[in-house]
Design an enzyme around this catalytic site. Structure first.
Site, PDB file in Angstrom:
ATOM      1  N   GLY A  61       0.785  -1.219   0.000  1.00 27.52           N
ATOM      2  CA  GLY A  61       0.000   0.000   0.000  1.00 27.52           C
ATOM      3  C   GLY A  61       0.818   1.271   0.000  1.00 27.52           C
ATOM      4  N   VAL A  62       0.373   2.238   0.789  1.00 31.32           N
ATOM      5  CA  VAL A  62       0.992   3.556   0.803  1.00 31.32           C
ATOM      6  C   VAL A  62       2.438   3.486   1.269  1.00 31.32           C
ATOM      7  CG1 VAL A  62       0.874   5.875   1.803  1.00 31.32           C
ATOM      8  CG2 VAL A  62      -1.228   4.704   1.145  1.00 31.32           C
ATOM      9  N   GLY A  63       2.710   2.691   2.297  1.00 33.09           N
ATOM     10  CA  GLY A  63       4.068   2.598   2.818  1.00 33.09           C
ATOM     11  C   GLY A  63       5.055   2.057   1.806  1.00 33.09           C
ATOM     12  N   ARG A 118       4.702  -6.024  10.126  1.00 32.51           N
ATOM     13  CA  ARG A 118       4.621  -7.281  10.880  1.00 32.51           C
ATOM     14  C   ARG A 118       5.154  -8.462  10.091  1.00 32.51           C
ATOM     15  NH1 ARG A 118       0.106  -9.525  11.526  1.00 32.51           N
ATOM     16  NH2 ARG A 118      -1.126  -8.120  10.206  1.00 32.51           N
ATOM     17  N   ARG A 119       4.924  -8.458   8.785  1.00 30.98           N
ATOM     18  CA  ARG A 119       5.145  -9.659   7.982  1.00 30.98           C
ATOM     19  C   ARG A 119       6.499  -9.623   7.274  1.00 30.98           C
ATOM     20  NH1 ARG A 119      -0.483  -8.868   4.918  1.00 30.98           N
ATOM     21  NH2 ARG A 119       0.306  -6.729   5.071  1.00 30.98           N
ATOM     22  N   ASP A 161       5.531  -6.295  15.583  1.00 32.29           N
ATOM     23  CA  ASP A 161       4.114  -6.019  15.800  1.00 32.29           C
ATOM     24  C   ASP A 161       4.027  -4.740  16.622  1.00 32.29           C
ATOM     25  OD1 ASP A 161       1.436  -5.933  16.380  1.00 32.29           O
ATOM     26  OD2 ASP A 161       1.263  -8.064  16.877  1.00 32.29           O
ATOM     27  N   TYR A 204     -10.646   4.135  15.762  1.00 34.94           N
ATOM     28  CA  TYR A 204      -9.852   4.504  14.590  1.00 34.94           C
ATOM     29  C   TYR A 204      -9.951   6.007  14.330  1.00 34.94           C
ATOM     30  CZ  TYR A 204      -8.239   4.752   9.758  1.00 34.94           C
ATOM     31  OH  TYR A 204      -7.568   5.090   8.604  1.00 34.94           O
TER      32      TYR A 204
END
Length: 271
Positions: A20-22, A41-42, A67, A158
């Site tokens: 995505g954006v990152g 995280r992944r 995390d 959120y």
């Protein structure tokens, strides 16, 4: 777009960089010559992004799988960049994977949202900004959301956390604006990310995760808006939709704005 970002370097820390954006920020800043530290995280997805950057650009890459919900997340990240001259921080983690009523979700989910979206970016900015000020050059981008403009259903924690991000970036800008450190709160509307596609697919709004959600802006637009406006803080809106929403909501009284937001979200949900 990436011309001149080298003055912020030599390293950029991008939190939420697996997709995505990152990931788009990572690619753009690497194209501008910055070395990148990628955080998410992944590990497998981080390695994939890092490998692509290494193949396309002559920059160094590091990955940190962590995390952000963990209490020591910020300390882990700061230890990972110890000894590096981090002159650019992009914080774009913390999307809402649930979109559920507050009472229909666990309190731990809300607490995790506050940790990811409020506590960790605050800790990172407090640790990384002083060396930027000493060098007289640096950049901080805190990615926010139109959900932070006013409270609305299904995004209680959120929306509140994104309101924090927006005000935090504005306040930090007001303190650092004459130091050579550029700070912006980058306010996104509906953006075409893998997380959004998964959410809309689960809700039956799109038929496949290969489909672009209706009205979603491409991630590249967010990156362009940020890099073209680093010196135009404190707040940068991405796209006509979120810009229009900001103008409309600001023209209303606070209670009217909340009522309008509730009606708009419920209508979108078919209620």
């Amino acid at each position: 777009m990436t011309q001149g970002v080298g003055r912020y370097g030599p390293w950029v820390l991008i939190v939420g960089a697996s997709d995505g954006v990152g990931a788009a920020f990572a690619d753009a800043l690497a194209a501008g010559g910055l070395n990148v530290v990628l955080v998410a995280r992944r590990q497998a997805l981080l390695d994939e992004v890092a490998a692509g950057i290494a193949a396309r650009y002559r920059v160094h890459t590091r990955t940190v799988a962590v995390d952000l919900v963990e209490p020591e997340a910020a300390r882990t990240l700061l230890q990972a960049v110890e000894g590096l001259a981090v002159g650019f921080l992009v914080y774009c983690a913390g999307a809402d994977p649930d979109f559920k009523p507050f009472l229909a979700n666990t309190i731990s989910a809300a607490e995790a949202m506050v940790q990811r979206n409020c506590v960790v970016p605050m800790q990172l900015c407090h640790a990384l900004a002083p060396p930027m000020v000493q060098r007289g050059a640096g950049a901080i981008v805190v990615v926010g959301s139109g959900a932070g403009f006013v409270g609305g259903p299904n995004m209680v924690a959120y929306g509140a956390s994104k309101a924090f991000d927006m005000v935090f970036a504005e306040a930090l800008w007001s303190e650092l604006q004459h130091t050579g450190v550029d700070v912006i709160g980058l306010i996104l509307g509906k953006t075409d990310t893998p997380a959004l596609r998964r959410l809309e697919y689960q809700r039956g709004q799109i038929t496949s995760t290969d489909q672009v959600p209706a009205g979603a802006e491409p991630v590249g637009q967010a990156v362009r808006a940020a890099l073209d406006n680093l010196g135009n803080g404190p707040t940068v809106y991405v796209g006509d939709q979120v810009t229009g929403a900001a103008q409309l909501l600001s023209s209303l009284g606070r209670n009217e704005a909340v009522a309008f937001m509730a009606q708009a979200i419920n209508a979108a949900m078919g209620k």
